[in-house]
Design a protein around this motif. Structure first.
Motif, PDB file in Angstrom:
ATOM      1  N   ALA A  95     -26.862-101.311 -57.189  1.00 37.04           N
ATOM      2  CA  ALA A  95     -26.696-101.920 -55.870  1.00 37.04           C
ATOM      3  C   ALA A  95     -27.960-101.723 -55.048  1.00 37.04           C
ATOM      4  O   ALA A  95     -28.556-100.644 -55.038  1.00 37.04           O
ATOM      5  CB  ALA A  95     -25.512-101.296 -55.143  1.00 37.04           C
ATOM      6  N   SER A  96     -28.373-102.790 -54.355  1.00 38.74           N
ATOM      7  CA  SER A  96     -29.531-102.752 -53.474  1.00 38.74           C
ATOM      8  C   SER A  96     -29.155-103.435 -52.171  1.00 38.74           C
ATOM      9  O   SER A  96     -28.298-104.317 -52.149  1.00 38.74           O
ATOM     10  CB  SER A  96     -30.723-103.478 -54.126  1.00 38.74           C
ATOM     11  N   VAL A  97     -29.795-103.011 -51.090  1.00 36.37           N
ATOM     12  CA  VAL A  97     -29.483-103.562 -49.764  1.00 36.37           C
ATOM     13  C   VAL A  97     -30.731-104.233 -49.205  1.00 36.37           C
ATOM     14  O   VAL A  97     -31.573-103.571 -48.585  1.00 36.37           O
ATOM     15  CB  VAL A  97     -28.986-102.466 -48.808  1.00 36.37           C
ATOM     16  N   PRO A  98     -30.897-105.518 -49.416  1.00 36.36           N
ATOM     17  CA  PRO A  98     -32.114-106.195 -48.954  1.00 36.36           C
ATOM     18  C   PRO A  98     -32.089-106.411 -47.435  1.00 36.36           C
ATOM     19  O   PRO A  98     -31.404-107.291 -46.940  1.00 36.36           O
ATOM     20  CB  PRO A  98     -32.083-107.541 -49.691  1.00 36.36           C
ATOM     21  N   ASN A  99     -32.823-105.571 -46.724  1.00 35.61           N
ATOM     22  CA  ASN A  99     -32.870-105.725 -45.270  1.00 35.61           C
ATOM     23  C   ASN A  99     -34.237-105.445 -44.676  1.00 35.61           C
ATOM     24  O   ASN A  99     -34.598-106.027 -43.661  1.00 35.61           O
ATOM     25  CB  ASN A  99     -31.811-104.861 -44.579  1.00 35.61           C
ATOM     26  N   ARG A 100     -35.001-104.552 -45.296  1.00 37.82           N
ATOM     27  CA  ARG A 100     -36.288-104.208 -44.687  1.00 37.82           C
ATOM     28  C   ARG A 100     -37.184-103.515 -45.707  1.00 37.82           C
ATOM     29  O   ARG A 100     -36.727-102.683 -46.487  1.00 37.82           O
ATOM     30  CB  ARG A 100     -36.049-103.286 -43.491  1.00 37.82           C
ATOM     31  N   LEU A 101     -38.457-103.890 -45.699  1.00 36.66           N
ATOM     32  CA  LEU A 101     -39.435-103.173 -46.503  1.00 36.66           C
ATOM     33  C   LEU A 101     -39.840-101.891 -45.780  1.00 36.66           C
ATOM     34  O   LEU A 101     -39.795-101.854 -44.556  1.00 36.66           O
ATOM     35  CB  LEU A 101     -40.671-104.054 -46.734  1.00 36.66           C
ATOM     36  N   PRO A 102     -40.165-100.828 -46.520  1.00 34.87           N
ATOM     37  CA  PRO A 102     -40.473-100.823 -47.947  1.00 34.87           C
ATOM     38  C   PRO A 102     -39.262-100.671 -48.867  1.00 34.87           C
ATOM     39  O   PRO A 102     -39.436-100.574 -50.080  1.00 34.87           O
ATOM     40  CB  PRO A 102     -41.374 -99.595 -48.080  1.00 34.87           C
ATOM     41  N   PHE A 103     -38.066-100.627 -48.319  1.00 37.38           N
ATOM     42  CA  PHE A 103     -36.890-100.407 -49.161  1.00 37.38           C
ATOM     43  C   PHE A 103     -36.584-101.636 -50.013  1.00 37.38           C
ATOM     44  O   PHE A 103     -36.731-101.604 -51.224  1.00 37.38           O
ATOM     45  CB  PHE A 103     -35.685-100.021 -48.303  1.00 37.38           C
ATOM     46  N   ALA A 104     -36.151-102.716 -49.392  1.00 43.60           N
ATOM     47  CA  ALA A 104     -35.863-103.935 -50.147  1.00 43.60           C
ATOM     48  C   ALA A 104     -35.698-105.114 -49.201  1.00 43.60           C
ATOM     49  O   ALA A 104     -35.198-104.964 -48.086  1.00 43.60           O
ATOM     50  CB  ALA A 104     -34.605-103.768 -50.992  1.00 43.60           C
ATOM     51  N   VAL A 105     -36.125-106.267 -49.669  1.00 41.82           N
ATOM     52  CA  VAL A 105     -35.859-107.539 -48.996  1.00 41.82           C
ATOM     53  C   VAL A 105     -35.523-108.550 -50.084  1.00 41.82           C
ATOM     54  O   VAL A 105     -35.680-108.279 -51.275  1.00 41.82           O
ATOM     55  CB  VAL A 105     -37.073-108.045 -48.176  1.00 41.82           C
ATOM     56  N   TYR A 106     -35.064-109.728 -49.670  1.00 43.59           N
ATOM     57  CA  TYR A 106     -34.844-110.784 -50.647  1.00 43.59           C
ATOM     58  C   TYR A 106     -36.183-111.393 -51.057  1.00 43.59           C
ATOM     59  O   TYR A 106     -37.090-111.559 -50.237  1.00 43.59           O
ATOM     60  CB  TYR A 106     -33.940-111.874 -50.079  1.00 43.59           C
ATOM     61  N   ALA A 107     -36.281-111.723 -52.328  1.00 37.46           N
ATOM     62  CA  ALA A 107     -37.458-112.407 -52.845  1.00 37.46           C
ATOM     63  C   ALA A 107     -37.502-113.828 -52.305  1.00 37.46           C
ATOM     64  O   ALA A 107     -36.622-114.262 -51.547  1.00 37.46           O
ATOM     65  CB  ALA A 107     -37.416-112.413 -54.375  1.00 37.46           C
ATOM     66  N   THR A 108     -38.499-114.583 -52.708  1.00 42.20           N
ATOM     67  CA  THR A 108     -38.660-115.949 -52.233  1.00 42.20           C
ATOM     68  C   THR A 108     -37.532-116.873 -52.672  1.00 42.20           C
ATOM     69  O   THR A 108     -37.383-117.967 -52.124  1.00 42.20           O
ATOM     70  CB  THR A 108     -40.004-116.523 -52.709  1.00 42.20           C
ATOM     71  N   ASP A 109     -36.724-116.441 -53.645  1.00 42.34           N
ATOM     72  CA  ASP A 109     -35.559-117.249 -54.036  1.00 42.34           C
ATOM     73  C   ASP A 109     -34.357-116.974 -53.145  1.00 42.34           C
ATOM     74  O   ASP A 109     -33.304-117.584 -53.313  1.00 42.34           O
ATOM     75  CB  ASP A 109     -35.185-117.003 -55.498  1.00 42.34           C
ATOM     76  N   THR A 110     -34.518-116.033 -52.190  1.00 40.66           N
ATOM     77  CA  THR A 110     -33.490-115.630 -51.204  1.00 40.66           C
ATOM     78  C   THR A 110     -32.247-115.015 -51.832  1.00 40.66           C
ATOM     79  O   THR A 110     -31.217-114.910 -51.177  1.00 40.66           O
ATOM     80  CB  THR A 110     -33.059-116.816 -50.296  1.00 40.66           C
ATOM     81  N   ARG A 111     -32.314-114.546 -53.059  1.00 42.22           N
ATOM     82  CA  ARG A 111     -31.152-113.895 -53.667  1.00 42.22           C
ATOM     83  C   ARG A 111     -31.478-112.669 -54.527  1.00 42.22           C
ATOM     84  O   ARG A 111     -30.580-111.924 -54.903  1.00 42.22           O
ATOM     85  CB  ARG A 111     -30.339-114.897 -54.489  1.00 42.22           C
ATOM     86  N   THR A 112     -32.759-112.453 -54.834  1.00 43.35           N
ATOM     87  CA  THR A 112     -33.145-111.329 -55.690  1.00 43.35           C
ATOM     88  C   THR A 112     -33.763-110.215 -54.845  1.00 43.35           C
ATOM     89  O   THR A 112     -34.734-110.455 -54.127  1.00 43.35           O
ATOM     90  CB  THR A 112     -34.168-111.773 -56.745  1.00 43.35           C
ATOM     91  N   PRO A 113     -33.238-108.979 -54.904  1.00 45.09           N
ATOM     92  CA  PRO A 113     -33.843-107.878 -54.152  1.00 45.09           C
ATOM     93  C   PRO A 113     -35.184-107.457 -54.753  1.00 45.09           C
ATOM     94  O   PRO A 113     -35.309-107.306 -55.980  1.00 45.09           O
ATOM     95  CB  PRO A 113     -32.814-106.750 -54.283  1.00 45.09           C
ATOM     96  N   VAL A 114     -36.176-107.285 -53.902  1.00 49.15           N
ATOM     97  CA  VAL A 114     -37.479-106.763 -54.321  1.00 49.15           C
ATOM     98  C   VAL A 114     -37.926-105.728 -53.299  1.00 49.15           C
ATOM     99  O   VAL A 114     -37.522-105.769 -52.140  1.00 49.15           O
ATOM    100  CB  VAL A 114     -38.538-107.880 -54.445  1.00 49.15           C
ATOM    101  N   GLY A 115     -38.748-104.790 -53.730  1.00 45.44           N
ATOM    102  CA  GLY A 115     -39.225-103.761 -52.817  1.00 45.44           C
ATOM    103  C   GLY A 115     -39.335-102.415 -53.501  1.00 45.44           C
ATOM    104  O   GLY A 115     -39.234-102.305 -54.736  1.00 45.44           O
ATOM    105  N   GLY A 116     -39.519-101.376 -52.698  1.00 47.62           N
ATOM    106  CA  GLY A 116     -39.709-100.040 -53.243  1.00 47.62           C
ATOM    107  C   GLY A 116     -38.506 -99.498 -53.996  1.00 47.62           C
ATOM    108  O   GLY A 116     -38.651 -98.871 -55.047  1.00 47.62           O
ATOM    109  N   GLU A 117     -37.300 -99.716 -53.461  1.00 49.90           N
ATOM    110  CA  GLU A 117     -36.104 -99.205 -54.135  1.00 49.90           C
ATOM    111  C   GLU A 117     -35.827 -99.952 -55.442  1.00 49.90           C
ATOM    112  O   GLU A 117     -35.509 -99.325 -56.455  1.00 49.90           O
ATOM    113  CB  GLU A 117     -34.900 -99.261 -53.195  1.00 49.90           C
ATOM    114  N   PRO A 118     -35.942-101.285 -55.496  1.00 44.36           N
ATOM    115  CA  PRO A 118     -35.841-101.970 -56.780  1.00 44.36           C
ATOM    116  C   PRO A 118     -36.891-101.507 -57.790  1.00 44.36           C
ATOM    117  O   PRO A 118     -36.606-101.436 -58.996  1.00 44.36           O
ATOM    118  CB  PRO A 118     -36.043-103.446 -56.403  1.00 44.36           C
ATOM    119  N   ASP A 119     -38.096-101.178 -57.315  1.00 41.84           N
ATOM    120  CA  ASP A 119     -39.111-100.664 -58.232  1.00 41.84           C
ATOM    121  C   ASP A 119     -38.697 -99.312 -58.814  1.00 41.84           C
ATOM    122  O   ASP A 119     -38.915 -99.039 -60.006  1.00 41.84           O
ATOM    123  CB  ASP A 119     -40.450-100.525 -57.504  1.00 41.84           C
ATOM    124  N   LEU A 120     -38.101 -98.434 -57.978  1.00 45.34           N
ATOM    125  CA  LEU A 120     -37.593 -97.158 -58.499  1.00 45.34           C
ATOM    126  C   LEU A 120     -36.470 -97.398 -59.490  1.00 45.34           C
ATOM    127  O   LEU A 120     -36.375 -96.731 -60.536  1.00 45.34           O
ATOM    128  CB  LEU A 120     -37.109 -96.276 -57.345  1.00 45.34           C
TER     129      LEU A 120
END
Length: 311
Positions: free
Chosen positions: A67-92
């Motif tokens: 589970a990821s919560v896309p709301n703010r970097l560096p934690f996570a935001v939605y990718a350019t497809d507006t549905r995939t979480p990307v950011g520091g937490e997805p990288d971990l």
């Protein structure tokens, strides 16, 4: 104590409205594509794989569903497809999945929904800035991966060298968010300084982040105390502010951020081993450095350490 006026808030809102709306436009140094071809990857950690429980029922066999919560970097935001979480937490999450020899499946959720998603078996783990608390430990297991820090930030050109103790804020002008733990810490320090006869500290509250940034960069306030992660990311991006001191998010107690898994599921120990493997080989440090989070790095991951006490 001062508070932002409605007029300044309106001006700030109009200013923000003129900025680009695309996440990619405001974060040009980061790949926000859903494919993430340049994402840092980890090596398999056999010691962690050997600890995986044989009878665990994965959400999807062969995958670590997180589970990821896309709301703010560096934690996570939605990718350019507006549905995939990307950011520091997805990288971990990615390097943990790699450690365990599994594919990563990210499930975007609202913050309030992660406990039920984990308990109901919708996800195998939650990786999104979750602090270890004694109350949460009654329902979940934890594998630590970051210190939960508050940071004192000043303008890059500020003469302030460090703020590490309450005496350092005497005579300064600071800002903090209302109703937060950091506000309680700051106000307590001010009262203790007053009792010691030290110069007063003026506190301001800003409802708009862009106006806060301007006040700090222009010297209207001397420092800002808030979550280190978001300010560290901002400092890394534009270079206009810098860190001069940190406190634990649970000050005076130590607070840690951790991967949450279901209580008794058997996943906590292999996840802890996975993290320690990536700490040892340097991949963990690469991920934190990428997102400006090196100040929150830990030397060793622990399973279910003491958490913040119940209120």
């Amino acid at each position: 104590m001062t508070r932002l006026t409605p007029l300044r808030g309106l001006i700030a809102a109009l200013t923000v409205a003129l900025l680009p709306l695309s996440a990619a436009a405001v974060q040009p140094d980061f790949d926000l594509s859903p494919e993430q071809p340049g994402r840092i990857r980890g090596e398999k950690v056999q010691a962690a794989i050997d600890l995986l429980p044989k009878d665990y029922h994965w959400v999807t066999p062969g995958k670590l569903t997180v589970a990821s919560v896309p709301n703010r970097l560096p934690f996570a935001v939605y990718a350019t497809d507006t549905r995939t979480p990307v950011g520091g937490e997805p990288d971990l999450a990615q390097i943990i999945a790699d450690s365990l020899g599994l594919e990563l499946e990210l499930v975007p959720l609202a913050w309030a929904d992660w406990p039920l998603a984990l308990q109901s078996g919708k996800v195998d783990a939650v990786i999104h800035n979750v602090t270890v608390t004694e109350e949460r430990k009654e329902k979940f297991d934890f594998s630590t991966y970051r210190n939960d820090l508050l940071g004192f930030y000043v303008a890059t050109g500020s003469p302030i060298g460090e703020i590490t103790k309450r005496q350092d804020i005497a005579g300064l002008k600071g800002a903090v968010s209302s109703g937060t733990n950091q506000e309680l810490i700051l106000l307590r320090w001010i009262e203790e300084n007053k009792a010691d006869g030290l110069a007063a500290t003026e506190v301001s509250y800003f409802d708009d982040e862009s106006v806060l940034d301007l006040a700090l960069e222009s010297g209207r306030i001397d420092f800002y105390l808030g979550p280190n992660a978001t300010s560290a990311f901002k400092a890394r991006q534009d270079g206009k502010i810098r860190l001069v001191g940190t406190l634990s998010g649970g000050f005076p107690l130590t607070a840690e951020i951790a991967v949450a898994t279901r209580k008794g599921s058997g996943l906590a120990e292999p996840v802890t081993a996975a993290l320690n493997g990536q700490i040892a080989n340097g991949t963990y440090a690469e991920v934190l450095e990428k997102w400006g989070l090196s100040a929150e790095a830990i030397e060793i991951s622990q399973t279910n350490p003491p958490g913040l006490p119940k209120n």
